[in-house]
Design a protein around this motif. Structure first.
Motif, short mmCIF file in Angstrom:
data_model
loop_
_atom_site.label_atom_id
_atom_site.label_comp_id
_atom_site.label_asym_id
_atom_site.label_seq_id
_atom_site.Cartn_x
_atom_site.Cartn_y
_atom_site.Cartn_z
N GLY A 137 0.99 -1.19 0.25
CA GLY A 137 0.06 -0.02 0.05
C GLY A 137 0.93 1.29 0.18
O GLY A 137 0.30 2.37 -0.16
N LYS A 138 2.01 0.98 0.16
CA LYS A 138 3.13 2.19 0.24
C LYS A 138 3.25 2.72 -1.08
O LYS A 138 3.77 3.79 -1.48
CB LYS A 138 4.16 2.06 1.11
N GLY A 192 -2.92 -16.54 1.51
CA GLY A 192 -3.14 -15.64 2.64
C GLY A 192 -4.55 -14.77 1.82
O GLY A 192 -4.67 -14.80 0.60
N GLU A 193 -4.70 -13.63 2.22
CA GLU A 193 -5.97 -12.78 1.89
C GLU A 193 -5.19 -11.64 1.10
O GLU A 193 -4.01 -11.33 1.32
CB GLU A 193 -6.72 -12.32 3.15
N ILE A 194 -5.81 -11.07 0.01
CA ILE A 194 -5.28 -9.80 -0.56
C ILE A 194 -5.36 -8.96 0.25
O ILE A 194 -6.45 -8.41 0.85
CB ILE A 194 -6.09 -9.62 -1.84
N PRO A 195 -4.10 -8.15 0.83
CA PRO A 195 -4.38 -6.88 1.74
C PRO A 195 -5.13 -5.94 1.49
O PRO A 195 -5.23 -5.37 0.24
CB PRO A 195 -2.69 -6.64 1.95
N ARG A 196 -5.91 -5.55 2.37
CA ARG A 196 -6.94 -4.20 2.08
C ARG A 196 -6.00 -3.06 1.74
O ARG A 196 -6.58 -2.11 1.04
CB ARG A 196 -7.74 -4.10 3.24
N GLU A 197 -4.76 -2.96 2.23
CA GLU A 197 -3.90 -1.76 2.14
C GLU A 197 -3.71 -1.40 0.64
O GLU A 197 -3.08 -0.35 0.33
CB GLU A 197 -2.52 -1.83 2.78
N ILE A 198 -3.89 -2.59 -0.32
CA ILE A 198 -3.37 -2.47 -1.82
C ILE A 198 -4.50 -1.22 -2.17
O ILE A 198 -4.12 -0.94 -3.40
CB ILE A 198 -4.00 -3.77 -2.35
N ASN A 199 -5.69 -0.79 -1.53
CA ASN A 199 -6.42 0.11 -2.23
C ASN A 199 -5.77 1.55 -2.29
O ASN A 199 -6.05 2.42 -2.70
CB ASN A 199 -7.58 0.01 -1.13
N ASN A 200 -4.49 1.70 -1.38
CA ASN A 200 -3.81 3.00 -1.74
C ASN A 200 -2.91 3.19 -2.61
O ASN A 200 -2.63 4.22 -3.05
CB ASN A 200 -2.78 3.00 -0.40
N CYS A 201 -2.84 1.98 -3.60
CA CYS A 201 -2.31 2.02 -5.10
C CYS A 201 -3.19 2.57 -5.77
O CYS A 201 -3.85 1.84 -6.97
CB CYS A 201 -1.80 0.80 -5.35
N LEU A 202 -3.57 3.85 -5.88
CA LEU A 202 -4.59 4.43 -6.70
C LEU A 202 -4.46 5.02 -8.12
O LEU A 202 -5.28 4.99 -8.96
CB LEU A 202 -4.87 5.81 -6.08
#
Length: 650
Positions: free
Chosen positions: A273-274, A290-300
């Motif tokens: 996400g960074k 594992g799960e797809i990390p929710r933080e990936i939403n920061n990659c706009l």
């Protein structure tokens, strides 16, 4: 487009500073007379068909800054005694003579391009004598032996393409830590082996790093986190293992990250996400879980996200709906479960979404089947008819105390709306069928013996119509080699360029010609496709049985690099091919229900199978003779105008 050889009298232009003859069809050798051009600064002979010996004295062109000899047919090895210039054999020898004595005879050389030839031998350790070199390209040759370890002397080097042949590991990268200006390392497809050394993290000004298509093993070094300026990191198609280190997800400038086709394990770190500027993320064909990390939403800025062929599980994160600019999203072949977020079905710029082979459930609302793939999800229901999904079950009625009168009113209103919708549906189907009939599309698609393939099937089978699979180009389109998924059938896909005048008519003519003809010496049609592509444009293609030995044209007129086995053919083999072609024509003229005249018979339209049996193809200019026309010796092109029960590909 220039042809022929390089004229010798160029040497009369004594003040000449640049020779730019790239991207032509020049053949022959480099004239020895060019050695008199003492003021020459740039010599660009790339992208031609030059070959043969290179005049050794060319090394005396001390003013030379740019030397481009790429994409030609030069070959040879580097001489042991660099001073024995009279024994140089070819351009490679010359080029590496430049490399070996560069600091003495070519002190100003900055750009050296030797890629895409057939050079052999060792890359000389004396190459770094040319201390002003800024760009070196060795890619796609046949160099052997290890890469010299003294490249650190090239203080001005900015880009390095390729390192030659086998027996290479990445240990020479240690010397590159002294190259303070090095920004681009393009070491793809170089047969590199071993582990990526931690010293690579000392090349701190790297912007682009390509190590894909090698045999690298071990884990991704944590020291790569020191390369804070990286914009492109490509490590795909290797044998890397271990987990994805969060250190490589700390590059705030990273635009492309490609770790496809390795053996990486563990999860996708939330640190992804960074990467706020990330546009392309490829991590398919690994063992990530594992799960797809929710933080990936920061990659706009993401445009392409490919996590397919892994072991991801859990639900598709709702946060993926933030990807407003996404064009391709591939989560196929994982263990994802739960419902498909409705937002994924409404991306404004989406070109393709693949969720196939998971464990997803619930109702879908996709409107365009050509943009989406959901095969292999047995719990999905609903959607448009092209998905062939079961109707979603109705929920059991709740005991909410609703009055009978209200239920009756709701039922009546629902029935009226249903009748209106049904009427609209029938009208739409009637209009579509009527429109299809006016397009005069061929009738053989529903005869039960032809495959029903989609644009997406052909797109996948040909690797996205990749140039690597291109096997021919004609007047109305291109032909690609493809491998159909459902039965691993190898096919030749002829894609019509509908921008060309007459291409659509050629498609119709060829379909009509192939509808009823069957003969061992005619190219066998597998299927046809008339639909739209991922961008909403019309698409037409024919799929034929693949002929591994290519066209007769290539055997009669082989290219320079082609295996010329034709010259070993005996008379019987040649007669066999002639008889095959004659048999096909005899069938077309006298044994078809409607006689067919090919009108475009030439070697490029005669294809050879595994047994060198000839097959006539390409009926785009064919004409058909009706009985009346046959009796009066007048030919005419005829199409059946009835409404065919045509089922276009989806």
């Amino acid at each position: 487009m220039l042809q022929g050889g390089i004229p010798n009298n160029l040497s009369n232009c004594s003040e000449l500073r640049s020779i730019l003859l790239d991207q032509n069809e020049l053949v022959g050798r480099i004239p020895v007379e060019l050695i008199s051009l003492s003021k020459l600064v740039s010599l660009n002979l790339g992208r031609n068909n030059l070959m043969g010996n290179i005049p050794p004295p060319l090394g005396n062109l001390s003013s030379l800054v740019s030397l481009y000899l790429h994409y030609d047919s030069f070959e040879g090895s580097i001489p042991d005694e660099l001073g024995q210039l009279a024994k140089l054999q070819n351009l490679e020898t010359y080029s590496n003579k430049l490399s070996a004595n560069l600091g003495l005879t070519l002190p100003n050389l900055k750009y050296l391009y030797l890629s895409e030839n057939a050079f052999t031998g060792l890359i000389p350790v004396s190459l770094p004598n040319a201390s002003r070199l800024a760009v070196i390209s060795f890619a796609n040759n046949n160099f052997s032996g290890p890469m010299p370890g003294n490249f650190g002397r090239l203080q001005d080097i900015n880009i390095l393409f390729g390192v030659g042949g086998g027996d290479n590991d990445l240990s020479f990268l240690t010397s590159l830590t002294n190259c303070s200006h090095l920004e681009g390392l393009y070491l793809y497809s170089n047969r590199l082996s071993g582990q990526i050394p931690s010293s690579i993290g000392n090349i701190t000004r790297l912007v682009k790093l390509y190590l894909d298509g090698n045999c690298l093993q071990g884990s991704i070094p944590l020291s790569l986190g020191n390369c804070r300026h990286l914009e492109t990191l490509v490590l795909s198609r290797n044998k890397l293992n271990g987990t994805i280190p969060k250190e490589i997800l700390s590059f705030h400038s990273l635009v492309t990250l490609n770790i496809d086709q390795n053996s990486l394990v563990g999860s996708l770190p939330p640190d992804v996400g960074k990467l706020e500027l990330l546009q392309y993320l490829f991590a398919s064909h690994n063992k990530l879980m594992g799960e797809i990390p929710r933080e990936i939403n920061n990659c706009l800025s993401l445009e392409v996200l490919n996590l397919s062929n892994n072991l991801f599980q859990g639900a598709i994160p709702l946060s993926l709906s933030n990807f407003k600019g996404i064009k391709l999203l591939d989560l196929s072949h994982n263990n994802l479960s739960g419902h498909i977020p409705e937002a994924l079905q409404k991306f404004p710029f989406l070109e393709y979404l693949d969720l196939s082979s998971n464990d997803l459930e619930g109702q879908i609302v996709f409107k365009n089947s050509s943009k989406f793939s959901i095969l292999g999800n047995k719990k999905l229901c609903g959607g448009i008819p092209q998905f062939w999904l079961p109707v979603c079950p109705k929920n059991a009625p709740k005991k909410d105390g609703m009055s009978i009168s209200l239920k009756v009113i709701i039922s009546i209103v629902g029935a009226v709306l249903g009748l209106i919708l049904l009427s609209f549906l029938f009208a739409t189907v009637f209009w579509v069928r009527r429109k299809a009939s006016t397009r005069l599309l061929p009738a053989f698609f529903l005869e039960g013996q032809f495959l029903n393939v989609s644009y997406a099937d052909l797109f996948k089978a040909t690797g996205g119509f990749s140039l690597d699979n291109l096997i021919g180009v004609g007047s109305y389109g291109s032909v690609y080699k493809g491998l159909l998924d459902h039965d691993q059938t190898c096919v030749a896909v002829k894609v019509f360029n509908l921008q060309e005048h007459g291409a659509s008519r050629s498609f119709m003519v060829e379909c009509e010609a192939l509808r009823n003809i069957r003969h061992r010496n005619l190219v066998k049609i597998i299927s046809a496709c008339s639909s739209i592509d991922f961008k909403g444009n019309d698409f037409k293609a024919l799929e034929f049985e693949y002929m591994p030995n290519g066209s007769l044209e290539k055997w009669l007129h082989p290219s320079v690099h082609w295996n010329q086995e034709l010259w070993s053919w005996n008379l019987i083999q040649r007669l066999d091919i002639a008889i095959d072609v004659a048999s096909a024509l005899e069938y077309l003229h006298h044994h078809c229900q409607i006689s067919v005249i090919h009108r475009d018979l030439k070697p490029s339209n005669v294809l050879l199978d595994d047994d060198m049996c000839a097959h006539v193809g390409d009926f785009g200019l064919a004409r058909f003779l009706s009985n009346a026309a046959t009796n009066t010796s007048q030919d005419q092109t005829t199409f059946t105008t009835q409404a065919y029960p045509f089922n276009p590909c989806i």
